[in-house]
Scaffold this active site. Structure first.
Site, mmCIF file in Angstrom:
data_model
loop_
_atom_site.group_PDB
_atom_site.id
_atom_site.type_symbol
_atom_site.label_atom_id
_atom_site.label_comp_id
_atom_site.label_asym_id
_atom_site.label_seq_id
_atom_site.Cartn_x
_atom_site.Cartn_y
_atom_site.Cartn_z
ATOM 1 N N GLN A 104 0.942 -10.955 -3.505
ATOM 2 C CA GLN A 104 -0.459 -10.608 -3.295
ATOM 3 C C GLN A 104 -1.063 -10.123 -4.600
ATOM 4 O O GLN A 104 -0.407 -9.393 -5.340
ATOM 5 C CB GLN A 104 -0.565 -9.452 -2.298
ATOM 6 C CG GLN A 104 -0.306 -9.830 -0.873
ATOM 7 C CD GLN A 104 -0.532 -8.628 0.022
ATOM 8 O OE1 GLN A 104 -0.035 -7.540 -0.260
ATOM 9 N NE2 GLN A 104 -1.273 -8.815 1.096
ATOM 10 N N ARG B 179 7.110 -11.459 4.769
ATOM 11 C CA ARG B 179 6.704 -11.339 6.164
ATOM 12 C C ARG B 179 7.364 -12.453 6.947
ATOM 13 O O ARG B 179 7.396 -13.595 6.491
ATOM 14 C CB ARG B 179 5.173 -11.473 6.286
ATOM 15 C CG ARG B 179 4.443 -10.384 5.528
ATOM 16 C CD ARG B 179 2.952 -10.566 5.607
ATOM 17 N NE ARG B 179 2.299 -9.562 4.787
ATOM 18 C CZ ARG B 179 0.982 -9.481 4.618
ATOM 19 N NH1 ARG B 179 0.184 -10.346 5.223
ATOM 20 N NH2 ARG B 179 0.465 -8.544 3.858
ATOM 21 N N HIS C 240 -5.518 -1.100 -4.887
ATOM 22 C CA HIS C 240 -5.998 -0.007 -4.044
ATOM 23 C C HIS C 240 -6.880 0.882 -4.879
ATOM 24 O O HIS C 240 -6.503 1.276 -5.984
ATOM 25 C CB HIS C 240 -4.816 0.748 -3.442
ATOM 26 C CG HIS C 240 -3.995 -0.121 -2.549
ATOM 27 N ND1 HIS C 240 -2.881 -0.794 -2.990
ATOM 28 C CD2 HIS C 240 -4.176 -0.509 -1.271
ATOM 29 C CE1 HIS C 240 -2.398 -1.529 -2.013
ATOM 30 N NE2 HIS C 240 -3.161 -1.386 -0.949
ATOM 31 N N HIS D 204 -8.468 -1.210 0.246
ATOM 32 C CA HIS D 204 -7.477 -2.262 -0.038
ATOM 33 C C HIS D 204 -8.266 -3.502 -0.390
ATOM 34 O O HIS D 204 -9.260 -3.787 0.261
ATOM 35 C CB HIS D 204 -6.665 -2.651 1.195
ATOM 36 C CG HIS D 204 -6.006 -1.537 1.920
ATOM 37 N ND1 HIS D 204 -4.647 -1.458 2.008
ATOM 38 C CD2 HIS D 204 -6.500 -0.489 2.616
ATOM 39 C CE1 HIS D 204 -4.327 -0.398 2.742
ATOM 40 N NE2 HIS D 204 -5.437 0.204 3.123
ATOM 41 N N ASP E 121 -2.874 -7.628 -5.247
ATOM 42 C CA ASP E 121 -3.276 -6.458 -4.479
ATOM 43 C C ASP E 121 -3.904 -5.398 -5.378
ATOM 44 O O ASP E 121 -3.629 -5.344 -6.574
ATOM 45 C CB ASP E 121 -2.003 -5.876 -3.830
ATOM 46 C CG ASP E 121 -2.296 -5.236 -2.496
ATOM 47 O OD1 ASP E 121 -3.482 -5.114 -2.139
ATOM 48 O OD2 ASP E 121 -1.330 -4.849 -1.816
ATOM 49 N N LYS F 97 -14.109 -4.472 7.196
ATOM 50 C CA LYS F 97 -13.728 -5.269 6.023
ATOM 51 C C LYS F 97 -14.735 -6.372 5.739
ATOM 52 O O LYS F 97 -15.506 -6.770 6.615
ATOM 53 C CB LYS F 97 -12.345 -5.884 6.215
ATOM 54 C CG LYS F 97 -12.284 -6.830 7.404
ATOM 55 C CD LYS F 97 -10.990 -7.633 7.431
ATOM 56 C CE LYS F 97 -10.951 -8.539 8.647
ATOM 57 N NZ LYS F 97 -9.876 -9.492 8.631
ATOM 58 N N CYS G 153 0.781 -1.242 0.000
ATOM 59 C CA CYS G 153 0.000 0.000 0.000
ATOM 60 C C CYS G 153 0.814 1.296 0.000
ATOM 61 O O CYS G 153 0.481 2.200 -0.767
ATOM 62 C CB CYS G 153 -1.055 0.007 1.098
ATOM 63 S SG CYS G 153 -0.826 -1.163 2.410
#
Length: 643
Positions: free
Chosen positions: A385, A367, A389, A515, A387, A469, A338
């Site tokens: 990911q 991670r 945004h 997200h 991902d 979420k 992000c």
RNA sequence: GCCGAUAUAGCUCAGUUUGGUAGAGCGGCUGAUUCGUAAUCAGUAGGUCACCGGUUCAAGUCCGGUUAUCGGCUCCA
């Protein structure tokens, strides 16, 4: 003595004297045949033992063998019988903790100096069988709480004492079976002879009350059924799950490897796995382009200060790889994408007219996962990911969420997942942002779900600190749930990074940020796909769609020509022209789960045809190569758009 | 990270109990065979027995440690 009237679920009622055991009343109310199947009864919404004395007029609902409730009772009782067996075998050296029924069986947690090992199963199992045969009754006793405290104190059962301490009522129920007495709510089977079919499955460590600061106990897992066939079926299912294990298939199908030399939780994609991944990524990118997303690429590391600004270092620093110093400046590997997307946003000025901005990236993050948590592709330390945004104005929020859900379900369906559970997680105790923002985004999520007609469960307080979420958990072929998709509304990062756009009024405003990840982690999603399809991927995803098998060298030239033609047409084709028997080549292709085998002998060569063998063993009628290309293209198109 | 188990050839595994310098099948390579819907035959190469240390005349085998994997627990922004 007073009389009470008892009936069975809608049937006629009969009079009995007060205090009669449920079992005795049932004798007069149902046929002998039915009676033998009744394991417990439901009275006024509570399931109780057959030995329960009835004291008021009541309608009983029998719990019969075969119902989910009956299995739960049996398994819970099996846990008790296992505890009794362990107590009898190992005596006072073992303290008991808890032993509930779970989805597929039961467990009991014990505290013993030396942990149990599977070698001891046989002894415990035969002891259990012996106890089962002995028809030991399950005797329920309701006693004053203090009496129970005295009892367990004397017995030195500290775990039971702790549980007792948390029970609010003045009385508690105990179950006595032979030498073992357990604190338990029940209900149970009338006596141990109902336990005929059971098996101990594995041992594992487990923290007392799931708390890692408390003692480590040893847990024995087992399962029980009423019918031997059911147990067998269950064990076969376990075998089936083992066969589908993505770690095993990943090796066999040449998809990926994890090596000590590289590091735990770090995936090396082999050519077939890499191709599978490319196909998934290409599809994902195309689908996003169609839905108004733009693609970004961002780096793997950034200055440590970025992670301070974003708050990651404060909140999740423990899970980030430690900093490396470059030219006296600290850098850290990214655990999320992000801040980079925000960096792209902040690189230019924005107007309200540009929104919504939808930016996506297949971003690889790192991670630190604790060693014990690592598991094949499912839990890794470096993963990609899918991902994205979305930056938008408040008035666009609801529609954007709706669009995301739409795209999400469409993509999941293409991969073969149309069963899922949806969760809406609301504001947690610790949060940032104004009540107004929380209200706006929670209701936007809720409205989008309702507009989409999706049933969902609310997880109160389970939202992320920066916003509510939606989580979607997909169900695979074996009915197992996997958390993949997540959609989160965020006011925190736009604030921390001072994001802004110029509104219609000429003033600066803060955008809302969403997200979202649909597949979640590509590694994990592919792991789920492997197990879902047992490695036999749909044509559109199969890394090798077809393989040419010749019968003798005589057809080699024709095969080469075919190979070239099909490659040019975009078919993912390979050839096996080795001097081996056809059976051998078929077997190998079959084990690799290749959808089509093109068998080429003299007949095909003479007439310019291909004979197509499917991986289910059936054949398609011989066809011209062009027809096969058309066939495979059609099937791919159908696979990609299942509706 | 915690509890327990495991680690032998590219893969699947035997050998570990009772220490005496490593074995099978598949796969690889070579040769023969040219075969129509799930394994053709023969020959041959291939191992610091995860790593480090200890005990012993001698360790794959016994002991300690490390690492990784597996089953769970905990954790998963």
């Amino acid at each position: 003595m007073a009389e009470i009237s008892v009936s069975i679920a809608g049937g006629e009622s009969k009079q009995f004297s007060e205090g009669i055991a449920a079992a005795d009343a049932i004798k007069d109310l149902v046929s002998n045949k039915q009676r033998k199947k009744i394991i417990a009864v439901r009275a006024e919404d509570n399931i109780v033992d057959l030995t329960t004395p009835l004291t008021t007029d009541v309608e009983l609902q029998p719990i019969e063998i075969g119902s989910p409730e009956s299995l739960e009772i049996l398994r819970h009782s099996a846990a008790h019988i296992m505890a009794l067996a362990v107590k009898e075998l190992y005596g006072d050296g073992v303290k008991v903790a808890i032993g509930p029924a779970i989805a597929d069986g039961f467990y009991y947690d014990f505290d013993r100096e030396k942990a149990f090992t599977p070698d001891e199963f046989e002894a415990i199992e035969s002891k259990m069988a012996e106890l089962a045969e002995a028809r030991i009754p399950f005797v329920r006793k309701v006693v004053a709480k203090q009496a129970a405290v005295d009892f367990f104190q004397k017995a030195g059962e500290e775990y039971k004492l702790e549980l007792l301490g948390e029970i609010e009522s003045d009385t508690v129920s105990l179950y006595e079976h032979s030498s073992f007495t357990d604190l338990c709510r029940g209900p149970h089977i009338p006596d141990s002879s109902w336990l005929k079919v059971f098996k101990l499955l594995r041992v594992a460590g487990s923290y007392w009350r799931g708390d890692e600061t408390r003692p480590m106990l040893t847990r024995i897992y087992g399962t029980a059924f009423f019918d031997q066939k059911e147990l067998k079926k269950y064990l076969t299912q376990l075998e089936e799950a083992k066969k589908r294990d993505h770690r095993k298939l990943g090796k066999e199908l040449g998809l990926f490897t994890i090596q000590d030399q590289i590091g735990p939780g770090l995936i090396l994609w082999q050519p077939r796995g890499a191709l599978l991944r490319k196909l998934i990524e290409d599809y994902w990118k195309d689908e996003h382009y169609k839905n108004g997303y733009q693609l970004l690429y961002t780096p793997h590391i950034a200055r440590q200060d970025l992670w301070k600004t974003s708050g990651h270092l404060d909140f999740y620093g423990e899970n980030m790889y430690s900093a490396m110093e470059i030219d006296e400046v600290k850098y850290q590997l990214k655990p999320m994408n992000c801040p980079f997307h925000i960096g792209v946003f902040n690189s230019t000025k924005h107007s309200y007219r540009e929104f919504p901005i939808r930016w996506c990236e297949l971003g690889t993050v790192y991670r630190y996962e604790r060693t014990g948590a690592l598991h094949g592709l499912m839990r890794v330390r470096g993963f990609t990911q899918d991902d994205a945004h979305i930056f938008c104005r408040p008035d666009q929020l609801e529609e954007e969420i709706f669009n995301i859900i739409d795209l999400n379900l469409h993509i999941l369906k293409t991969f073969g997942f149309d069963q899922y559970d949806v969760y809406l997680s609301t504001r947690p105790e610790k949060y940032v942002g104004s009540d107004e923002h929380w209200e706006l985004s929670t209701s936007a999520l809720k409205h989008a779900l309702e507009k989409k007609g999706l049933a969902y469960e609310v997880d109160p307080g389970e939202g992320v600190f920066y916003g509510p979420k939606i989580d979607i958990k997909i169900k695979d072929q074996l009915g197992r749930s996997w958390q993949c998709s997540t959609i989160q509304v965020d006011f925190n990062l736009p604030d921390r990074f001072e994001m802004s756009y110029t509104g219609e009024d000429g003033a600066e405003h803060q955008p809302i940020m969403i997200h979202r990840a649909l597949m979640g982690s590509l590694e994990r999603f592919i792991g789920v796909l492997i197990e879902h399809y047992a490695g036999a991927f749909p044509i559109w995803m199969a890394p090798e769609q077809a393989r040419i098998l010749n019968i003798t060298d005589d057809q080699a030239e024709y095969c080469e020509q075919l190979f070239g033609q099909l490659r040019l047409a975009g078919v993912r084709i390979e050839k096996d022209l080795r001097n081996e028997k056809l059976n051998y080549k078929i077997r190998e292709a079959q084990l690799m789960k290749i959808p089509y085998m093109l068998i080429i002998g003299d007949r095909e060569k003479e007439e310019g045809l291909v004979t197509v063998r499917l991986r289910n063993g059936k054949n398609l009628p011989p066809m011209r190569p062009e027809e096969f290309i058309e066939h495979i293209q059609k099937e791919c198109a159908q696979g990609i758009c299942p509706e």
